[in-house]
Design a protein around this motif. Structure first.
Motif, PDB file in Angstrom:
ATOM      1  N   GLN A  44       0.903  -1.339   0.187  1.00 26.84           N
ATOM      2  CA  GLN A  44       0.165   0.027   0.134  1.00 26.84           C
ATOM      3  C   GLN A  44       0.855   1.365  -0.003  1.00 26.84           C
ATOM      4  OE1 GLN A  44      -3.088  -0.069  -0.746  1.00 26.84           O
ATOM      5  NE2 GLN A  44      -4.163  -0.556   0.437  1.00 26.84           N
ATOM      6  N   GLY A  45       2.541   1.119  -0.402  1.00 26.49           N
ATOM      7  CA  GLY A  45       3.349   2.392   0.021  1.00 26.49           C
ATOM      8  C   GLY A  45       3.038   2.914   1.221  1.00 26.49           C
ATOM      9  N   ILE A  46       2.880   2.414   2.722  1.00 26.77           N
ATOM     10  CA  ILE A  46       3.367   2.486   3.604  1.00 26.77           C
ATOM     11  C   ILE A  46       4.637   1.480   4.498  1.00 26.77           C
ATOM     12  CG2 ILE A  46       2.929   2.398   6.236  1.00 26.77           C
ATOM     13  CD1 ILE A  46      -1.012   2.424   4.577  1.00 26.77           C
ATOM     14  N   PRO A  47       4.759   2.664   4.875  1.00 25.95           N
ATOM     15  CA  PRO A  47       6.770   1.926   4.962  1.00 25.95           C
ATOM     16  C   PRO A  47       6.684   1.404   6.150  1.00 25.95           C
ATOM     17  CG  PRO A  47       6.436   4.691   4.994  1.00 25.95           C
ATOM     18  CD  PRO A  47       4.982   3.943   4.954  1.00 25.95           C
ATOM     19  N   ALA A  48       6.130  -0.003   6.383  1.00 29.54           N
ATOM     20  CA  ALA A  48       6.008  -0.563   7.472  1.00 29.54           C
ATOM     21  C   ALA A  48       7.374  -0.110   8.944  1.00 29.54           C
ATOM     22  CB  ALA A  48       5.723  -2.101   7.161  1.00 29.54           C
TER      23      ALA A  48
END
Length: 187
Positions: free
Chosen positions: A151-155
């Motif tokens: 999703q483009g969320i930098p985990a």
């Protein structure tokens, strides 16, 4: 997607096997296979796939025997509908000369066989909170951190300590892709 020896993937795999987040949190004996079996049989007949179980080799007792590189512990915790869908997808690809174990595809196992479950080679389908996403050349599902990354969320920038795999999946499934948000902000 994390490489096979990545610590995050190994820990996520352990959490998934313990939590068994697939199957909407229900015990696998609570979900009736009969509700979906007719649809799966119909799809097998429609596409002339036969009744084989070449990938999972699942039995009515619930035991599966996937190829050695696959996450068999996770697979044995899944319902028959998921086992059969994996076999149907494998048979569909084999008819076209494609070996799913050597191609990176992300299957959505939360749907029945008469829905679009395979997507396109090299692409991921729409992530939803209740989606069950399986990576074919890994032999196991996407873990929560990978869903966030898709999703483009930098985990890696998040402090994730107590979140379960289900909670991470919910977070990723309810998120809007950062590429979409970026375009909206620029316009």
């Amino acid at each position: 997607i994390h490489p096979p020896n990545d610590v995050r993937l190994i820990e996520g795999r352990e959490r998934l096997c313990l939590e068994s987040t697939f199957g909407a949190g229900k015990n696998k004996t609570e979900i009736s296979w009969a509700k979906c079996e007719v649809r799966h049989i119909s799809q097998r007949v429609k596409e002339d796939l036969g009744d084989g179980r070449p990938f999972t080799n699942w039995s009515d007792q619930g035991v599966t025997s996937l190829p050695p590189f696959c996450w068999n512990t996770w697979a044995n915790k899944q319902v028959h509908r998921i086992h059969d869908l994996m076999d149907i997808n494998t048979l569909k690809l084999a008819k076209n000369g494609v070996d799913c174990t050597h191609k990176c595809m992300i299957w959505n196992l939360s749907q029945n066989a008469d829905r679009e479950t395979m997507g396109k080679l090299g692409f991921c389908q729409c992530l939803t909170p209740t989606g069950d996403f399986y990576v074919t050349n890994r032999g196991g599902p996407l873990i929560g951190e990978e869903l966030l990354l898709l999703q483009g969320i930098p985990a890696t920038d998040l402090i994730l300590t107590r979140e379960t795999e289900k909670e991470l999946k919910d977070l990723a499934g309810n998120a809007m892709s950062t590429t979409v948000v970026g375009v909206c902000m620029i316009s």
